[in-house]
Design an enzyme around this catalytic site. Structure first.
Site, PDB file in Angstrom:
ATOM      1  N   ARG A   1     -15.138 -14.898 -10.888  1.00 33.68           N
ATOM      2  CA  ARG A   1     -14.616 -13.525 -10.847  1.00 33.68           C
ATOM      3  C   ARG A   1     -15.714 -12.495 -11.059  1.00 33.68           C
ATOM      4  O   ARG A   1     -15.682 -11.411 -10.491  1.00 33.68           O
ATOM      5  CB  ARG A   1     -13.532 -13.353 -11.918  1.00 33.68           C
TER       6      ARG A   1
ATOM      7  N   GLY B   1       0.774  -1.236   0.000  1.00 35.20           N
ATOM      8  CA  GLY B   1       0.000   0.000   0.000  1.00 35.20           C
ATOM      9  C   GLY B   1       0.805   1.284   0.000  1.00 35.20           C
ATOM     10  O   GLY B   1       0.316   2.325   0.442  1.00 35.20           O
TER      11      GLY B   1
ATOM     12  N   ASN C   1      -5.092   2.218 -13.146  1.00 34.30           N
ATOM     13  CA  ASN C   1      -4.128   1.248 -12.638  1.00 34.30           C
ATOM     14  C   ASN C   1      -2.721   1.806 -12.795  1.00 34.30           C
ATOM     15  O   ASN C   1      -2.462   2.599 -13.704  1.00 34.30           O
ATOM     16  CB  ASN C   1      -4.247  -0.054 -13.431  1.00 34.30           C
TER      17      ASN C   1
ATOM     18  N   ARG D   1      -5.434  -8.686  -9.185  1.00 32.27           N
ATOM     19  CA  ARG D   1      -6.478  -9.457  -9.859  1.00 32.27           C
ATOM     20  C   ARG D   1      -6.872  -8.724 -11.130  1.00 32.27           C
ATOM     21  O   ARG D   1      -6.840  -7.502 -11.183  1.00 32.27           O
ATOM     22  CB  ARG D   1      -7.726  -9.574  -8.974  1.00 32.27           C
TER      23      ARG D   1
ATOM     24  N   HIS E   1       1.167   0.411 -13.440  1.00 33.53           N
ATOM     25  CA  HIS E   1       1.902  -0.788 -13.846  1.00 33.53           C
ATOM     26  C   HIS E   1       3.400  -0.466 -13.848  1.00 33.53           C
ATOM     27  O   HIS E   1       3.807   0.573 -14.381  1.00 33.53           O
ATOM     28  CB  HIS E   1       1.442  -1.222 -15.249  1.00 33.53           C
TER      29      HIS E   1
ATOM     30  N   GLY F   1      -8.718  -5.943 -20.817  1.00 30.44           N
ATOM     31  CA  GLY F   1      -7.465  -6.639 -21.110  1.00 30.44           C
ATOM     32  C   GLY F   1      -6.491  -6.535 -19.939  1.00 30.44           C
ATOM     33  O   GLY F   1      -6.768  -5.881 -18.932  1.00 30.44           O
TER      34      GLY F   1
ATOM     35  N   ASN G   1       1.513   3.028  -2.601  1.00 30.21           N
ATOM     36  CA  ASN G   1       0.796   3.946  -3.503  1.00 30.21           C
ATOM     37  C   ASN G   1      -0.438   4.529  -2.817  1.00 30.21           C
ATOM     38  O   ASN G   1      -0.716   5.724  -2.948  1.00 30.21           O
ATOM     39  CB  ASN G   1       0.431   3.240  -4.807  1.00 30.21           C
TER      40      ASN G   1
ATOM     41  N   ASP H   1      -9.292  -1.365 -18.979  1.00 25.62           N
ATOM     42  CA  ASP H   1     -10.322  -2.031 -19.776  1.00 25.62           C
ATOM     43  C   ASP H   1     -10.272  -3.514 -19.429  1.00 25.62           C
ATOM     44  O   ASP H   1      -9.656  -3.890 -18.430  1.00 25.62           O
ATOM     45  CB  ASP H   1     -10.139  -1.733 -21.278  1.00 25.62           C
TER      46      ASP H   1
HETATM   47  C1  GRF Z   1       3.400  -1.395  -7.490  1.00 21.76           C
HETATM   48  O1  GRF Z   1       4.714  -1.683  -7.796  1.00 21.76           O
HETATM   49  C2  GRF Z   1       2.566  -1.302  -8.724  1.00 21.76           C
HETATM   50  O2  GRF Z   1       3.297  -0.953  -9.855  1.00 21.76           O
HETATM   51  C3  GRF Z   1       2.032  -2.703  -8.901  1.00 21.76           C
HETATM   52  O3  GRF Z   1       1.859  -3.184  -7.591  1.00 21.76           O
HETATM   53  C4  GRF Z   1       2.755  -2.519  -6.710  1.00 21.76           C
HETATM   54  C5  GRF Z   1       1.974  -2.025  -5.535  1.00 21.76           C
HETATM   55  O4  GRF Z   1       2.788  -1.555  -4.509  1.00 21.76           O
HETATM   56  N1  GRF Z   1       0.815  -2.673  -9.685  1.00 21.76           N
HETATM   57  P1  GRF Z   1       2.132  -0.891  -3.220  1.00 21.76           P
HETATM   58  O5  GRF Z   1       1.187  -1.924  -2.602  1.00 21.76           O
HETATM   59  O6  GRF Z   1       1.423   0.344  -3.629  1.00 21.76           O
HETATM   60  O7  GRF Z   1       3.288  -0.615  -2.296  1.00 21.76           O
END
Ligand code: GRF
Length: 206
Positions: free
Chosen positions: A70, A17, A112, A96, A114, A148, A19, A146
């Site tokens: 799902r 967490g 998201n 997921r 990535h 994908g 982010n 989306d």
């Molecule tokens: C991040 O590296 C992000 O790019 C990926 O999952 C990780 C999440 O990290 N999708 P955090 O839980 O926010 O520390």
């Protein structure tokens, strides 16, 4: 987003967490006119839940095991988000793939992050994929979601140079340092109504 109301974020998490924390911190600093309405984790042990709870944010454990597939899992997630009047869904390390149920419920309103420069290296272990390929630059991508795997319209990207002796861990940690700024900046743009989607392209408005 129009008006003065705070944009209500619903954050999906699975892990540490960092982010989510960056989002909370910039909201507290008054830099993003939003509030985290709730945080949902598919894993009971996700540290992200502790971070949310510390800030008085409803931290909800929502595990797949109780659901046959799902789509039914996503239906239940949408219901929780509706209860909290969520307007923008944030996938902050949510491990997921979403179904059409979630994507259709929040059109152009799911983001998201990535850890690679999409469309290179989608899916799991993006940092290791980048190292194995031998690229000299990688980074992170914030994109709309989306159906994908990491295919939706790209909002922002940040570049991170790959060093000769990088391991998956060292590259992951340097990419994470830029993720927080990039992700929160994309959320800020959305909240301020400065994003317009034209097909695959995301236009940034002044
Ligand atoms: C991040 O590296 C992000 O790019 C990926 O999952 C990780 C999440 O990290 N999708 P955090 O839980 O926010 O520390």
């Amino acid at each position: 987003m129009a008006g003065n109301a705070l944009c209500r974020l619903g954050v999906l998490v699975s892990g540490s967490g960092t982010n989510l924390q960056a989002i909370i911190d910039r909201i507290i600093a008054g830099e993003i006119r939003a509030e985290v309405a709730c945080a949902i984790s598919n894993r009971a042990d996700a540290y992200a839940l502790t971070r949310a709870a510390r800030h008085g944010i409803p931290a909800i454990v929502h595990e797949q095991t109780a659901f046959p597939d799902r789509r039914s899992y996503d239906e239940a997630t949408v219901e929780i988000f509706r209860c909290y009047s969520v307007e923008l869904v944030i996938l902050a390390g949510f491990m997921r793939i979403l179904t059409d149920v979630m994507v259709d419920a929040f059109p152009n309103a799911i983001m998201n992050i990535h850890p690679a420069l999409l469309p290179a290296f989608p899916g799991l272990h993006a940092q290791q994929q980048a190292l194995d390929y031998g690229v000299l630059f990688s980074g992170c991508t914030v994109h709309f979601v989306d159906c994908g795997t990491d295919t939706g319209p790209i909002i922002l990207q940040s570049v991170v140079p790959v060093e000769q002796d990088d391991t998956e861990e060292s590259l992951t940690s340097r990419i994470q340092q830029v993720e927080h700024q990039t992700f929160t900046e994309a959320i800020k743009l959305f909240v301020e109504g400065k994003i317009q989607i034209e097909g695959r392209k995301v236009r940034r408005l002044p």
